[in-house]
Design a protein around this motif. Structure first.
Motif, short mmCIF file in Angstrom:
data_model
loop_
_atom_site.label_atom_id
_atom_site.label_comp_id
_atom_site.label_asym_id
_atom_site.label_seq_id
_atom_site.Cartn_x
_atom_site.Cartn_y
_atom_site.Cartn_z
N SER A 31 -17.14 -8.60 16.59
CA SER A 31 -15.87 -8.05 16.20
C SER A 31 -14.70 -8.80 16.65
O SER A 31 -14.52 -9.68 17.36
CB SER A 31 -15.92 -6.79 17.18
N ARG B 150 -12.58 4.22 15.56
CA ARG B 150 -13.77 4.98 14.86
C ARG B 150 -15.06 4.86 15.51
O ARG B 150 -15.74 5.79 15.55
CB ARG B 150 -14.06 4.36 13.40
N GLY B 151 -15.41 3.86 16.30
CA GLY B 151 -16.54 3.74 17.08
C GLY B 151 -16.70 5.03 18.00
O GLY B 151 -17.84 5.21 18.49
N ALA C 13 -9.07 -4.91 13.54
CA ALA C 13 -8.44 -5.47 12.14
C ALA C 13 -7.01 -6.06 12.53
O ALA C 13 -6.40 -5.62 13.38
CB ALA C 13 -8.47 -4.32 11.26
N GLY D 149 1.67 1.70 12.89
CA GLY D 149 2.11 2.67 14.13
C GLY D 149 3.07 2.23 15.12
O GLY D 149 3.72 1.48 14.62
N GLU E 158 0.97 -1.20 0.18
CA GLU E 158 -0.02 -0.09 0.03
C GLU E 158 0.86 1.16 0.14
O GLU E 158 0.59 2.34 -0.78
CB GLU E 158 -0.87 0.15 1.27
N GLY F 297 -14.15 0.70 20.95
CA GLY F 297 -14.80 0.95 19.60
C GLY F 297 -13.65 0.89 18.56
O GLY F 297 -13.87 1.53 17.57
N THR G 104 5.61 -3.12 4.51
CA THR G 104 5.01 -3.82 5.66
C THR G 104 5.20 -5.37 6.11
O THR G 104 4.75 -5.73 6.99
CB THR G 104 3.28 -3.94 5.18
N GLN H 222 -4.31 -5.53 11.17
CA GLN H 222 -3.23 -4.46 11.29
C GLN H 222 -3.27 -3.92 12.62
O GLN H 222 -2.28 -3.48 13.24
CB GLN H 222 -3.22 -3.55 10.04
N ARG I 163 -5.78 3.44 13.23
CA ARG I 163 -5.48 4.10 12.08
C ARG I 163 -7.02 4.90 11.70
O ARG I 163 -6.95 5.97 11.35
CB ARG I 163 -5.05 3.29 10.98
C1 FAD Z 1 -1.29 -1.61 5.05
C2 FAD Z 1 -1.96 -1.29 6.23
C3 FAD Z 1 -1.55 -0.82 7.19
C4 FAD Z 1 -2.63 -0.38 8.50
N1 FAD Z 1 -2.01 -0.19 9.70
C5 FAD Z 1 -2.76 -0.19 10.71
C6 FAD Z 1 -2.29 0.16 12.16
O1 FAD Z 1 -1.30 0.60 12.30
N2 FAD Z 1 -3.34 0.50 13.04
C7 FAD Z 1 -4.64 0.03 12.98
O2 FAD Z 1 -5.50 0.43 13.85
N3 FAD Z 1 -5.15 -0.06 11.72
C8 FAD Z 1 -4.35 -0.25 10.46
N4 FAD Z 1 -4.87 -0.30 9.17
C9 FAD Z 1 -6.42 -0.26 9.30
C10 FAD Z 1 -6.94 -1.38 9.52
O3 FAD Z 1 -7.29 -2.25 8.53
C11 FAD Z 1 -8.48 -0.85 10.01
O4 FAD Z 1 -9.12 -0.31 8.80
C12 FAD Z 1 -8.51 -0.15 11.27
O5 FAD Z 1 -7.90 -0.81 12.24
C13 FAD Z 1 -9.99 0.17 11.56
O6 FAD Z 1 -10.08 1.01 12.68
P1 FAD Z 1 -11.24 0.68 13.82
O7 FAD Z 1 -11.32 -0.27 14.42
O8 FAD Z 1 -11.17 1.96 14.68
O9 FAD Z 1 -12.49 1.06 12.74
P2 FAD Z 1 -13.51 0.03 12.29
O10 FAD Z 1 -13.07 -1.02 11.77
O11 FAD Z 1 -14.72 1.12 11.52
O12 FAD Z 1 -14.36 -0.30 13.71
C14 FAD Z 1 -15.28 0.51 14.52
C15 FAD Z 1 -15.77 -0.02 15.42
O13 FAD Z 1 -16.39 0.45 16.61
C16 FAD Z 1 -17.34 -0.13 16.91
N5 FAD Z 1 -18.34 0.68 17.42
C17 FAD Z 1 -18.97 1.77 16.93
N6 FAD Z 1 -19.78 2.24 17.80
C18 FAD Z 1 -19.82 1.90 19.06
C19 FAD Z 1 -20.12 2.34 20.22
N7 FAD Z 1 -20.93 3.24 20.38
N8 FAD Z 1 -19.79 1.57 21.27
C20 FAD Z 1 -18.99 0.48 20.95
N9 FAD Z 1 -18.63 0.17 19.94
C21 FAD Z 1 -18.97 0.74 18.85
C22 FAD Z 1 -17.97 -1.16 15.88
O14 FAD Z 1 -18.86 -2.26 16.14
C23 FAD Z 1 -16.90 -1.42 14.99
O15 FAD Z 1 -15.96 -2.73 15.46
C24 FAD Z 1 -3.97 -0.69 8.11
C25 FAD Z 1 -4.49 -1.11 7.09
C26 FAD Z 1 -3.66 -1.10 5.87
C27 FAD Z 1 -4.11 -1.84 4.57
#
Ligand code: FAD
Ligand code: FAD
Lengths: 256, 327
Positions: free
Chosen positions: B293, B211-212, B271, B255, A37, B267, A122, B273, B237
């Motif tokens: 999740s 993101r949650g 993932a 990170g 990526e 929240g 990566t 990563q 991320r």
């Molecule tokens: C090359 C590469 C490297 C990456 N490196 C990283 C990295 O270093 N670190 C990283 O974190 N990601 C990394 N990612 C991104 C990773 O794939 C995910 O997209 C990311 O971790 C998602 O973040 P999240 O869990 O906050 O968001 P989401 O996947 O959108 O999850 C949000 C969660 O919040 C929950 N939620 C929503 N509202 C509430 C509520 N009110 N109460 C309780 N729960 C709630 C949902 O059920 C959901 O599970 C990388 C991706 C790639 C392709």
């Protein structure tokens, strides 16, 4: 302006990646192999410059096995003009010094104004190949830029460091590495995919590069062990008392 | 004992950065620590005392106008001179944006190779071995350098060992001129005011939000729980991309990798990563409203629930517990 983008294909980070425990090397058959990526973002930075300056030439360069042609085709369909593929069984399991020497030798053959790379891959995650390439070529490096500003004669940008950030500038030619905060890559469109089929991909082996025969230092892997998988513990559905239960769990583990 | 060179990172005001104690601590496991600093004219002697207290037996300062004005070259030139002067068995350099460039260039310049992102080092039968934690801690690998100078980049915050204080022998030399076109530092931006919270790297407790949380304003909830626990704050991320927190908070593959006693994910979906940066934590707690999740696959204690309901109650319960414990 001629820009060389260094691209690497890596195991997909969305899957479990494996190390071969007998050799300590990456098990390439264990997961899907995709363009890194970070290198799609590096290419995107070059393409954005080309969008404004049509005379820009973008070459993508990789050192990797036969299968890396797939990565190069994707880069060409995104908009790169040509590709160079260094492929040679003798280069399998190269360390970073060897990788940098090969890449620098290939870059030197063609002429360039800017070399663009990812700040770290990566899989290997060494993060020093761009610096090694810059050193071999006798060039400045702007490391880990979140965005780059390219002008006739110089390149500049901001890199985050512990405790703040630095605004940095270097004269061209230069090497720049970008972070995952940099330009989000475009998707190849149909026209791009069709055009990519006619774009030139030059392949070369180690012997066609001027690398000399003297022994060089190498980083070697001695052993690899796998950590046992983590087991899931208690999972409760909140009925209004979950916070209390969690506080109890933390207290009994002396975490509060 | 063999000399082990350590590159000391300094701030824009010439102070010693937080990476120094770990680097010198690692060097002391392998031999005699020699601290190398590139400094502005007349400022080198000031750091020698502190580097001695951190365990450096020798301090080599190269002083020149380029220090702080040009990227990487002053450190590279200083280290190259120190390699000739001290004939070290290894050079240890922080795996940071500023310093790893120096490691890569030094390898080419001195005919060495780099063992990257080591979390530990040791000496075994006269050979210096670097220990790495790869693919999010799924594997532990060991490596060494053959036929040349051993250069090891050390993951920030990973070395707990500290060296015994010493009285450092100081050498001050002029910094040799730059020998390739320079990358110039045009401006230094200091990060905002200190939050008073523990630093993410090396923290014993971490509370991260994803993101949650839904917005930058709501992210305060993560900070409140962190403060109740005395924890550092991290993020996914997606939370960084959404602008809730700066990138330096990101935990994961690309990170910071953390390994605290307690990791709380709020929240965050979990993932692969993200897990790569936290799955070696001793105890993992997750609160997420989606029962499926993937974060629950690695959690020791998971709550299927809404962070906006559960977290305020949890903070109250923690505060209540601490009150009773204090009595
Ligand atoms: C090359 C590469 C490297 C990456 N490196 C990283 C990295 O270093 N670190 C990283 O974190 N990601 C990394 N990612 C991104 C990773 O794939 C995910 O997209 C990311 O971790 C998602 O973040 P999240 O869990 O906050 O968001 P989401 O996947 O959108 O999850 C949000 C969660 O919040 C929950 N939620 C929503 N509202 C509430 C509520 N009110 N109460 C309780 N729960 C709630 C949902 O059920 C959901 O599970 C990388 C991706 C790639 C392709
Ligand atoms: C788990 C693991 C650990 C490793 N540890 C070490 C180690 O400690 N020391 C060591 O010397 N080697 C190590 N290697 C080998 C190293 O990853 C390879 O030599 C690799 O080809 C280059 O290093 P990197 O991916 O870490 O580069 P990085 O410096 O992280 O890559 C930065 C950028 O350089 C460019 N680049 C890197 N490789 C290529 C390529 N093949 N073709 C085109 N562009 C490229 C890309 O733009 C990339 O984004 C390791 C490999 C693995 C899989």
């Amino acid at each position: 302006m001629k820009i060389v983008v260094l691209v690497k294909q890596v195991p997909d980070t969305y899957e479990d990646r494996k190390i071969d425990l007998s050799s300590g090397l990456l098990d390439r058959d264990a997961s899907d192999i995709v363009p890194d990526e970070i290198n799609e973002r590096a290419l995107e930075s070059a393409l954005r410059y080309k969008d404004g300056q049509k005379a820009t030439e973008i070459v993508v360069l990789t050192m990797g096995p036969d299968s890396a042609t797939k990565t190069l085709r994707k880069m060409l369909s995104m908009g790169a003009d040509s590709a160079i593929h260094i492929v040679d069984d003798a280069l399998a399991a190269s360390d970073m010094v060897q990788t940098a020497r090969v890449l620098a030798a290939a870059i030197q053959r063609g002429g360039f104004d800017l070399v663009l790379a990812g700040n770290e891959s990566t899989d290997g995650r060494g993060g020093v190949v761009p610096a090694m390439v810059a050193e071999i070529l006798g060039l400045p490096l702007l490391p880990s830029l979140d965005a780059l500003e390219l002008e006739a004669g110089s390149v500049s940008g901001t890199c985050s460091i512990d405790g703040g950030s630095l605004s940095v500038r270097a004269p061209l030619p230069a090497v720049v590495s970008v972070t995952e905060r940099s330009a989000e890559a475009r998707f190849p469109n149909f026209k791009g995919i069709m055009m990519a089929k006619r774009k030139p991909v030059e392949t070369m082996d180690r012997a066609s590069l001027d690398l000399g025969t003297a022994a060089v230092a190498a980083s070697v892997v001695g052993s690899a062990t796998k950590r046992p998988a983590r087991a899931a513990g208690t999972k409760i559905i909140d009925d209004g008392t979950a916070a209390q239960e969690l506080a109890g769990f933390l207290a009994s583990n002396r975490l509060i | 004992m063999a000399n082990i060179l350590v590159l000391i990172e300094t701030s824009s005001t010439g102070g010693i950065k937080a990476s120094a104690p770990g680097l010198i601590g690692a060097a002391a496991q392998l031999g005699t620590p020699v601290a190398v600093v590139a400094a502005a004219p007349g400022t080198g002697a000031a750091v020698a005392g502190e580097l001695g207290r951190l365990g450096a037996a020798h301090v080599y300062v190269a002083e020149g106008e380029d220090a702080g004005r040009i990227l990487a070259q002053p450190q590279l030139v200083a280290l190259t001179a120190a390699v000739s002067a001290y004939a070290p068995a290894a050079v240890l350099i922080s795996n940071s944006t500023e310093s790893r460039e120096v490691a890569g260039r030094l390898a080419i310049r001195t005919g060495g190779a780099v063992a990257a992102d080591a979390v530990n080092v040791r000496s075994e039968d006269g050979r210096i071995v670097a220990v790495h934690s790869v693919f999010g801690g799924d594997y532990t690998t060991e490596s060494w350098v053959r036929d040349g100078l051993t250069i090891i980049t050390i993951r920030p915050g990973s070395i707990q060992e500290r060296a015994a204080a010493a009285t450092a022998e100081l050498t001050v030399a002029p910094l040799a001129a730059a020998d390739f076109p320079a990358a110039i530092i045009e401006q230094v931006h200091e990060a905002g005011a200190d939050t008073g919270r523990p630093a993410l790297r090396g923290a014993t407790k971490v509370v991260s939000g994803g993101r949650g949380l839904g917005s930058k304003d709501n992210f305060v909830l993560v900070e409140q729980l962190a403060d109740a626990l005395g924890a550092a704050v991290g993020a996914s991320r997606a939370a960084v991309d959404a602008g809730y927190v700066p990138q330096s908070y990101q935990v994961g593959q690309t990170g910071v990798a953390v390994s605290p006693q307690l990791y709380v994910a709020l929240g965050i979906s979990g993932a692969i990563q993200h897990r790569a940066g936290m799955q070696t934590s001793k105890t993992i707690v997750a609160i997420n409203k989606d029962e499926d999740s993937p974060i629950f696959e690695v959690a020791d204690f998971g709550i299927v629930g809404d962070v906006f309901t559960v977290v305020p109650q949890l903070i109250e319960a923690i505060n209540a517990h601490q009150l009773t414990a204090a009595h």
